[in-house]
Write a protein that holds these residues in place. Structure first.
Motif, PDB file in Angstrom:
ATOM      1  N   ASP A  68       0.830  -1.204   0.000  1.00  0.00           N
ATOM      2  CA  ASP A  68       0.000   0.000   0.000  1.00  0.00           C
ATOM      3  C   ASP A  68       0.866   1.258   0.000  1.00  0.00           C
ATOM      4  O   ASP A  68       0.475   2.292   0.492  1.00  0.00           O
ATOM      5  N   GLY A  69       2.080   1.158  -0.542  1.00  0.00           N
ATOM      6  CA  GLY A  69       2.992   2.303  -0.488  1.00  0.00           C
ATOM      7  C   GLY A  69       3.914   2.173   0.718  1.00  0.00           C
ATOM      8  O   GLY A  69       4.946   2.822   0.796  1.00  0.00           O
ATOM      9  N   HIS A  70       3.532   1.303   1.676  1.00  0.00           N
ATOM     10  CA  HIS A  70       4.351   1.080   2.867  1.00  0.00           C
ATOM     11  C   HIS A  70       5.510   0.143   2.516  1.00  0.00           C
ATOM     12  O   HIS A  70       6.616   0.276   3.021  1.00  0.00           O
ATOM     13  N   LEU A  71       5.237  -0.806   1.614  1.00  0.00           N
ATOM     14  CA  LEU A  71       6.239  -1.823   1.283  1.00  0.00           C
ATOM     15  C   LEU A  71       7.268  -1.281   0.286  1.00  0.00           C
ATOM     16  O   LEU A  71       8.469  -1.350   0.524  1.00  0.00           O
ATOM     17  N   ILE A  72       6.782  -0.757  -0.810  1.00  0.00           N
ATOM     18  CA  ILE A  72       7.690  -0.183  -1.815  1.00  0.00           C
ATOM     19  C   ILE A  72       7.069   1.115  -2.327  1.00  0.00           C
ATOM     20  O   ILE A  72       5.851   1.283  -2.266  1.00  0.00           O
ATOM     21  N   PRO A  73       7.903   2.014  -2.841  1.00  0.00           N
ATOM     22  CA  PRO A  73       7.370   3.315  -3.280  1.00  0.00           C
ATOM     23  C   PRO A  73       6.312   3.175  -4.372  1.00  0.00           C
ATOM     24  O   PRO A  73       6.387   2.281  -5.211  1.00  0.00           O
ATOM     25  N   ASP A  74       5.368   4.139  -4.348  1.00  0.00           N
ATOM     26  CA  ASP A  74       4.279   4.118  -5.324  1.00  0.00           C
ATOM     27  C   ASP A  74       4.776   4.115  -6.766  1.00  0.00           C
ATOM     28  O   ASP A  74       4.197   3.466  -7.628  1.00  0.00           O
ATOM     29  N   GLU A  75       5.869   4.847  -7.005  1.00  0.00           N
ATOM     30  CA  GLU A  75       6.313   4.927  -8.413  1.00  0.00           C
ATOM     31  C   GLU A  75       6.818   3.559  -8.902  1.00  0.00           C
ATOM     32  O   GLU A  75       6.731   3.237 -10.084  1.00  0.00           O
ATOM     33  N   VAL A  76       7.311   2.740  -7.970  1.00  0.00           N
ATOM     34  CA  VAL A  76       7.755   1.405  -8.370  1.00  0.00           C
ATOM     35  C   VAL A  76       6.528   0.561  -8.728  1.00  0.00           C
ATOM     36  O   VAL A  76       6.504  -0.153  -9.736  1.00  0.00           O
ATOM     37  N   ILE A  77       5.483   0.690  -7.904  1.00  0.00           N
ATOM     38  CA  ILE A  77       4.239  -0.043  -8.191  1.00  0.00           C
ATOM     39  C   ILE A  77       3.701   0.394  -9.557  1.00  0.00           C
ATOM     40  O   ILE A  77       3.314  -0.434 -10.387  1.00  0.00           O
ATOM     41  N   GLN A  78       3.712   1.694  -9.792  1.00  0.00           N
ATOM     42  CA  GLN A  78       3.202   2.206 -11.069  1.00  0.00           C
ATOM     43  C   GLN A  78       3.998   1.649 -12.241  1.00  0.00           C
ATOM     44  O   GLN A  78       3.434   1.259 -13.259  1.00  0.00           O
ATOM     45  N   SER A  79       5.328   1.578 -12.078  1.00  0.00           N
ATOM     46  CA  SER A  79       6.137   1.089 -13.203  1.00  0.00           C
ATOM     47  C   SER A  79       5.777  -0.364 -13.503  1.00  0.00           C
ATOM     48  O   SER A  79       5.759  -0.786 -14.654  1.00  0.00           O
ATOM     49  N   ILE A  80       5.458  -1.134 -12.455  1.00  0.00           N
ATOM     50  CA  ILE A  80       5.070  -2.530 -12.684  1.00  0.00           C
ATOM     51  C   ILE A  80       3.720  -2.590 -13.391  1.00  0.00           C
ATOM     52  O   ILE A  80       3.540  -3.313 -14.376  1.00  0.00           O
ATOM     53  N   ARG A  81       2.784  -1.783 -12.905  1.00  0.00           N
ATOM     54  CA  ARG A  81       1.430  -1.831 -13.486  1.00  0.00           C
ATOM     55  C   ARG A  81       1.441  -1.406 -14.949  1.00  0.00           C
ATOM     56  O   ARG A  81       0.730  -1.959 -15.782  1.00  0.00           O
ATOM     57  N   VAL A  82       2.252  -0.433 -15.258  1.00  0.00           N
ATOM     58  CA  VAL A  82       2.272   0.074 -16.618  1.00  0.00           C
ATOM     59  C   VAL A  82       3.148  -0.808 -17.513  1.00  0.00           C
ATOM     60  O   VAL A  82       2.828  -1.081 -18.665  1.00  0.00           O
TER      61      VAL A  82
END
Ligand code: NOJ
Ligand code: CA
Length: 553
Positions: free
Chosen positions: A316-330
């Protein structure tokens, strides 16, 4: 390897679900008889430790993580005698076995819970679980299974109180503040150790204790209990692996690896960064993450999974930065849909668009990084998934053994099968299966086997130091694993284009270099040593004279 290193140092862990692996009695459900019959395959593949997801009696509303009896085997899978036969066979073939130990909760059908709800308020029996008259207690603790639950509390009409459940509402949390609970769970540990298991994967370790005003994760009391658990297994007088599942940032997971607590913990942050690197074509954050993990603990103590039986957890942003999550999703073809709880509910191969090159790259990295690489059953084949199935079942379908009916998993009629075998385009079990891939020298399966052979022959990969080397190419990751006797250089390219760059190998100037997998000689190490990697390419090289001979077949 030095005599003082425990057996799990650098071990490769193969995770499997017994009910989805091999059906030994033709009822459509995998079992211990079937698993025992497939041990020669696992030995051939070269994995050394088997992690079995829960095999206890359970109503199976959460893949067996909802347990009704901690000291028995689910009747679908066999009984204590067939478990014993399997364990003895695994040991005799040089493999260790670790069980999933679910400390945090039980099924609501567990006799302890049924007794608790009828027992008087405040009694020891009631206090085996965590109750409240007020469902706003511990409101800082996040709801973990947010697609299934709205609250961490469930009303029980019999007890006339709410009970805490950090996971699903039919999984009440045990109350570790009650000494009876602590002792009962330690007796479960004794029970399985007396039956010869080699260790435990500890489910959901951060959540054992609660405290108002906190996220109820990793509290001091939880660590104190884990130290008790460690002392208990140490008292057995043999090496028992305690491997914790703490889905936390590295700095929060590292305390579980204190000298007197757990031996190992999963590094889920690294998992996310590996996917992010492939999705974004950049290794900068992956390199930082590796350095952080390396400095946070002493020795190769992280377990390194790519995928497992759950969603690819991104947090939820606690584990890894949001931008990393976004790069995976995109960046990942299947990263945009199939979102479940806090991550992506797909198997490895579809996440990578069925590309065996990135499967090899990501495994080539975890097989050469410090720690315990984890291989999820079927990923050695590039097995697919069934996205339409409920919950996390898409990732839990039967292993594909042969092109025969049901992929050789079971002789039962289709409707009886535990889950449908994969027939999706590109992943059909008639093509993607063990028997076919064994016969094709260039198959993914044969590549995994060869890499695992190489890893066993290179102790530097199991327990050597890690040094990241500077590299001008933004999509390359380069590191050296070294012991006094051996130096291994690894370079991987996370981009879909070739990567060409030079490395400064002055420290090894003039030494021979030899590619590990096929034994080809490369130019002598030098200040400008050129590397060419194919798209998603990875190579391991030995630097210097080493006697290790990697067999060619
Ligand atoms: C973590 C397990 O990996 C997951 O499958 C399970 O649902 C939860 N713990 C609850 O036990
Ligand atoms: Ca069966």
């Amino acid at each position: 390897m030095s005599q003082t290193m425990p057996w799990w140092t650098g071990t490769v862990i193969y995770q499997l679900i017994v009910r989805s692996f091999a059906d030994g009695n033709g009822d459509g459900i995998g079992d211990f008889k079937g698993l025992a019959s497939r041990l020669p395959y696992l030995r051939w593949l070269g994995v050394k430790t088997l992690w079995l997801t829960p095999t206890y009696p359970s109503p199976l509303r959460d893949g067996g993580y909802d347990i009704t009896d901690f000291k028995d085997i689910h009747p679908d899978l066999g009984d204590l005698a067939s478990f014993h036969r399997f364990l003895t066979a695994a040991h005799s073939q040089g493999m260790r076995v670790i069980l999933d130990l679910v400390l945090n909760h039980t099924s609501d059908l567990h006799p302890w819970f049924q007794r608790a709800r009828w027992a008087p308020k405040g009694s020891t029996e009631r206090d085996v679980y965590v109750w409240s008259d007020d469902p706003s207690r511990y409101s800082d603790a996040p709801v973990l299974f947010r697609h299934f639950e709205a609250s961490n509390w469930e009303w029980d009409p019999v007890a006339e109180q709410y009970y805490l459940h950090r996971f699903l509402s039919h999984q009440p949390d045990l109350n570790y503040a009650n000494p009876w609970v602590q002792e009962a769970m330690l007796e479960v540990v004794d029970f399985w150790l007396e039956r010869g298991v080699d260790g435990f994967r500890l489910d959901a370790v951060p959540f054992l204790f609660e405290e108002e005003g906190t996220r109820c994760e990793g509290l001091p009391e939880t660590h104190a209990f884990l130290r008790r658990l460690r002392a208990r297994v140490d008292a057995m007088g043999r090496e028992v692996l305690l491997l914790g599942e703490a889905i936390q940032p590295v700095q929060e997971a590292a305390p579980y690896l204190a000298k007197d607590e757990l031996h190992g913990a999963f590094n889920f942050v690294l998992t996310a960064h590996l996917f992010a690197a492939v999705a974004s074509g950049s290794t900068r954050q992956l390199g930082d993450c590796l350095n952080e993990a390396e400095h946070a603990v002493d020795g190769p103590r992280w377990a390194l999974p790519l995928r497992n039986h759950d969603e690819l957890w991104l947090g939820d942003g606690h584990l890894i930065p949001d931008e990393v999550i976004q790069s995976i999703r995109v960046g990942l073809p299947q990263g945009q849909g199939h979102w479940l709880n806090w991550g992506i509910n797909r198997r490895l191969a579809p996440l990578l668009n069925g590309d065996p090159r990135s499967n090899r790259l990501l495994h080539g990295l975890i097989y050469s990084l410090p720690g315990m690489p984890c291989l999820y059953y079927g990923d050695e084949l590039g097995m697919g998934d069934w996205p339409g199935l409920r919950d996390r079942d898409p990732n839990r379908t039967p292993m594909a053994w042969t092109p025969a009916r049901n992929g050789g998993f079971s002789s039962a009629p289709d409707p009886l099968l535990v889950l449908p075998p994969i027939t999706a385009p590109g992943y059909d079990y008639r093509v993607v299966n063990v028997e076919v891939q064994k016969q094709l020298p260039g198959s993914l399966l044969n590549w995994h086997r060869r890499m695992l052979t190489c890893r066993r022959l290179l102790p530097a990969l199991a327990h050597g130091s890690l040094q990241l080397l500077p590299c001008s190419h933004p999509g390359a990751l380069v590191y050296v694993r070294a012991t006094e006797a051996m130096t291994v250089l690894v370079a991987g390219n996370v981009t879909a284009a070739g990567a060409s760059f030079s490395l400064d190998l002055t420290a090894w100037e003039g030494l021979r270099t030899r590619e590990v997998m096929w034994g080809c000689e490369f130019p002598l190490a030098s200040r400008e040593w050129f590397v060419n990697l194919s798209p998603y390419g990875i190579n391991w090289w030995l630097i210097g004279e080493v006697d290790t001979a990697v067999p060619v077949s």
